[in-house]
Design a protein around this motif. Structure first.
Motif, PDB file in Angstrom:
ATOM      1  N   LEU B 109      46.422  35.308  29.592  1.00 57.38           N
ATOM      2  CA  LEU B 109      45.589  36.165  30.436  1.00 57.38           C
ATOM      3  C   LEU B 109      44.962  37.289  29.624  1.00 57.38           C
ATOM      4  O   LEU B 109      43.798  37.644  29.824  1.00 57.38           O
ATOM      5  CB  LEU B 109      46.421  36.741  31.585  1.00 57.38           C
ATOM      6  CG  LEU B 109      46.848  35.725  32.653  1.00 57.38           C
ATOM      7  CD1 LEU B 109      47.770  36.371  33.677  1.00 57.38           C
ATOM      8  CD2 LEU B 109      45.641  35.115  33.352  1.00 57.38           C
ATOM      9  N   GLU B 110      45.737  37.846  28.682  1.00 59.19           N
ATOM     10  CA  GLU B 110      45.187  38.897  27.812  1.00 59.19           C
ATOM     11  C   GLU B 110      44.014  38.351  27.000  1.00 59.19           C
ATOM     12  O   GLU B 110      42.972  38.981  26.864  1.00 59.19           O
ATOM     13  CB  GLU B 110      46.272  39.433  26.864  1.00 59.19           C
ATOM     14  CG  GLU B 110      47.195  40.424  27.544  1.00 59.19           C
ATOM     15  CD  GLU B 110      48.452  40.706  26.742  1.00 59.19           C
ATOM     16  OE1 GLU B 110      48.474  40.372  25.535  1.00 59.19           O
ATOM     17  OE2 GLU B 110      49.410  41.248  27.323  1.00 59.19           O
ATOM     18  N   LEU B 201      45.093  32.321  38.949  1.00 59.30           N
ATOM     19  CA  LEU B 201      45.553  31.589  40.125  1.00 59.30           C
ATOM     20  C   LEU B 201      47.075  31.428  40.087  1.00 59.30           C
ATOM     21  O   LEU B 201      47.758  31.578  41.083  1.00 59.30           O
ATOM     22  CB  LEU B 201      44.875  30.213  40.156  1.00 59.30           C
ATOM     23  CG  LEU B 201      45.119  29.317  41.349  1.00 59.30           C
ATOM     24  CD1 LEU B 201      44.476  29.885  42.606  1.00 59.30           C
ATOM     25  CD2 LEU B 201      44.575  27.926  41.094  1.00 59.30           C
ATOM     26  N   PHE B 202      47.590  31.140  38.895  1.00 63.69           N
ATOM     27  CA  PHE B 202      49.044  30.955  38.758  1.00 63.69           C
ATOM     28  C   PHE B 202      49.792  32.284  38.780  1.00 63.69           C
ATOM     29  O   PHE B 202      50.886  32.384  39.304  1.00 63.69           O
ATOM     30  CB  PHE B 202      49.392  30.280  37.422  1.00 63.69           C
ATOM     31  CG  PHE B 202      48.735  28.952  37.205  1.00 63.69           C
ATOM     32  CD1 PHE B 202      48.397  28.145  38.272  1.00 63.69           C
ATOM     33  CD2 PHE B 202      48.484  28.498  35.919  1.00 63.69           C
ATOM     34  CE1 PHE B 202      47.801  26.912  38.057  1.00 63.69           C
ATOM     35  CE2 PHE B 202      47.896  27.273  35.701  1.00 63.69           C
ATOM     36  CZ  PHE B 202      47.546  26.481  36.775  1.00 63.69           C
ATOM     37  N   GLN B 207      42.580  40.174  40.292  1.00 64.50           N
ATOM     38  CA  GLN B 207      41.587  40.786  39.408  1.00 64.50           C
ATOM     39  C   GLN B 207      41.201  39.840  38.276  1.00 64.50           C
ATOM     40  O   GLN B 207      40.035  39.684  37.943  1.00 64.50           O
ATOM     41  CB  GLN B 207      42.131  42.107  38.822  1.00 64.50           C
ATOM     42  CG  GLN B 207      41.889  43.313  39.698  1.00 64.50           C
ATOM     43  CD  GLN B 207      40.459  43.363  40.246  1.00 64.50           C
ATOM     44  OE1 GLN B 207      40.216  43.037  41.415  1.00 64.50           O
ATOM     45  NE2 GLN B 207      39.497  43.726  39.393  1.00 64.50           N
ATOM     46  N   VAL B 208      42.232  39.215  37.664  1.00 60.36           N
ATOM     47  CA  VAL B 208      41.974  38.283  36.560  1.00 60.36           C
ATOM     48  C   VAL B 208      41.252  37.047  37.086  1.00 60.36           C
ATOM     49  O   VAL B 208      40.327  36.521  36.458  1.00 60.36           O
ATOM     50  CB  VAL B 208      43.298  37.861  35.870  1.00 60.36           C
ATOM     51  CG1 VAL B 208      43.005  37.037  34.636  1.00 60.36           C
ATOM     52  CG2 VAL B 208      44.130  39.073  35.514  1.00 60.36           C
ATOM     53  N   LYS B 210      39.199  36.904  39.413  1.00 67.19           N
ATOM     54  CA  LYS B 210      37.799  37.264  39.643  1.00 67.19           C
ATOM     55  C   LYS B 210      37.016  37.303  38.323  1.00 67.19           C
ATOM     56  O   LYS B 210      35.884  36.816  38.265  1.00 67.19           O
ATOM     57  CB  LYS B 210      37.736  38.626  40.342  1.00 67.19           C
ATOM     58  CG  LYS B 210      36.350  38.990  40.821  1.00 67.19           C
ATOM     59  CD  LYS B 210      36.376  40.239  41.689  1.00 67.19           C
ATOM     60  CE  LYS B 210      34.966  40.658  42.099  1.00 67.19           C
ATOM     61  NZ  LYS B 210      34.075  40.922  40.979  1.00 67.19           N
ATOM     62  N   VAL B 211      37.626  37.848  37.272  1.00 60.13           N
ATOM     63  CA  VAL B 211      36.946  37.915  35.968  1.00 60.13           C
ATOM     64  C   VAL B 211      36.586  36.498  35.503  1.00 60.13           C
ATOM     65  O   VAL B 211      35.467  36.228  35.071  1.00 60.13           O
ATOM     66  CB  VAL B 211      37.838  38.608  34.911  1.00 60.13           C
ATOM     67  CG1 VAL B 211      37.244  38.456  33.511  1.00 60.13           C
ATOM     68  CG2 VAL B 211      38.008  40.090  35.245  1.00 60.13           C
ATOM     69  N   ALA B 212      37.543  35.569  35.636  1.00 61.28           N
ATOM     70  CA  ALA B 212      37.315  34.195  35.183  1.00 61.28           C
ATOM     71  C   ALA B 212      36.192  33.535  35.995  1.00 61.28           C
ATOM     72  O   ALA B 212      35.360  32.807  35.447  1.00 61.28           O
ATOM     73  CB  ALA B 212      38.600  33.392  35.278  1.00 61.28           C
ATOM     74  N   VAL B 213      36.167  33.788  37.287  1.00 57.19           N
ATOM     75  CA  VAL B 213      35.113  33.219  38.134  1.00 57.19           C
ATOM     76  C   VAL B 213      33.765  33.857  37.777  1.00 57.19           C
ATOM     77  O   VAL B 213      32.749  33.163  37.647  1.00 57.19           O
ATOM     78  CB  VAL B 213      35.433  33.410  39.638  1.00 57.19           C
ATOM     79  CG1 VAL B 213      34.256  32.981  40.505  1.00 57.19           C
ATOM     80  CG2 VAL B 213      36.677  32.613  40.026  1.00 57.19           C
TER      81      VAL B 213
END
Lengths: 141, 232
Positions: B109-110, B201-202, B207-208, B210-213
């Motif tokens: 994630l980082e 998702l996992f 917040q994360v 959303k960043v990926a999307v």
């Protein structure tokens, strides 16, 4: 499906000779049904059937399909023993089908089933992506 | 009888379209019977629903229970009351203290936030891998003139990739490429933010997620692509 139906690609149903079984990933089935109201059970089977006549369903299948055991990020944790024990049912189900090629359309399922076939001493079990089976069956002119 | 504490897990878990909150649990155990993880290290989906119902968020988030689940949804599929069990588990994961979430997920994630992909693969290296695998495919009959349309504008289809395919499974990149080539598809692959796997998702971190999307939406807009293809 669009490519096959419209004739943009042609598939040869005789290229794959071994017995094939299809596994439903949760993301195509239960999850898709929950999030989008539709589970993709028919489409991948329709495509697989264009690649080979020699395929079967794992039992149970579709909504009741056993999970591969590697999803939800579990493969990224250190809970390897639990993941292995969890998969015993999946492996039994695969053995019972008598198939030597398991077709999956999911990267997690692919990795997990491949790893578990090794752990449970089934080196002859092959695991392929659905699009890999399509690519292998392509008629190249 | 003690009063139930309020539960953040219960309230942040997305409702199923036809679902109900944890309070509707009948305690029937159908979920537990349908779950392949039940009994392993004390795992039991019914226990998780019960803990959320009683407001034991801290206890649940501090346990290994949320992380033992594969989020496969067999429990929900069987639940006669339509309880969003997977949603409860994901929300519980989101409350886990950062240093207690699995290391691989934390690091991925980082990397995702820093570089746009979970591997932390620089754009230059990505381009090198793609070109290298394409050249290998050129050796196969019928694919001599195949090239990867990196950063092509106005394509019909924009592909994202599972990071495995540019890491340990390079050889599996070619299956879709062969199909696209023979079907004469108009497609493209973005040179950056091509990651199609969303570990937010996992991990339960919206917040994360959303960043990926957002990364993918920006690629679609930048390249004017009409359709999007996810790796799975």
């Amino acid at each position: 499906m669009e490519y096959i139906e419209s004739g943009r690609i042609t598939l040869d149903r005789s290229k794959i000779s071994q017995k094939v079984a299809y596994h439903d990933p949760c993301n195509y089935g239960r999850k898709s049904k929950e999030m989008f109201g539709y589970a993709y059970y028919h489409e991948p089977r329709w495509i697989l059937n264009k690649c080979t006549p020699n395929w079967v369903d794992l039992e149970p299948s579709r909504n009741s399909q056993y999970c591969c055991g590697g999803g939800g990020g579990l493969m990224l944790t250190t809970l390897d023993d639990q993941r292995e024990y969890y998969s015993r049912r999946k492996i039994e189900q695969i053995k019972h089908s008598g198939a030597s090629l398991i077709v999956v359309p999911c990267h997690s399922c692919h990795g997990q089933i491949k790893a578990m076939a090794q752990k449970y001493n089934l080196p002859d079990i092959q695991v392929k992506y659905l699009w890999e089976v399509v690519a292998d069956s392509l008629v190249v002119e | 009888m003690t009063e139930n504490a309020s539960s953040l897990i219960k309230h942040t878990a997305l409702m199923r379209p036809d679902g109900h909150a944890a309070d509707f649990c009948l305690g029937c155990g159908t979920c537990a019977a349908g779950c392949p993880m039940t009994g392993i290290d004390g795992f039991d989906p019914r226990k998780i629903v019960r803990m959320a119902m009683l407001g034991r968020d801290e206890q649940l988030a501090a346990s290994s229970l949320p992380w033992l689940c594969t989020l496969c949804g067999r429990c929900e599929n069987a639940c006669p009351m339509g309880i969003n069990i997977v949603g409860l588990i994901r929300s519980a994961r989101g409350l886990t203290e950062k240093d207690k979430t699995p290391t691989a997920i934390r690091k991925g994630l980082e990397m995702l936030l820093e570089t746009g992909n979970i591997l932390g693969l620089p754009e230059e290296d990505f381009g090198f891998i793609i070109t290298d695998v394409a050249e290998e495919l050129n050796e196969q009959p019928g694919f001599e003139d195949f090239t990867v349309p990196l950063e092509k504008k106005d394509a019909r289809l924009l592909c994202t990739l599972h990071n495995k395919l540019v890491n340990i499974q390079n050889e599996d990149l070619i299956h879709w490429w062969k199909i696209f080539h023979l079907a004469d598809e108009s497609w493209t692959l973005p040179a950056r933010n091509w990651e199609g796997v969303n570990w937010g998702l996992f991990s339960g971190e919206d917040q994360v997620l959303k960043v990926a999307v957002d990364n993918i939406v920006q690629n679609m807009e930048r390249l004017d692509a009409r359709h999007l293809m996810y790796p799975e």
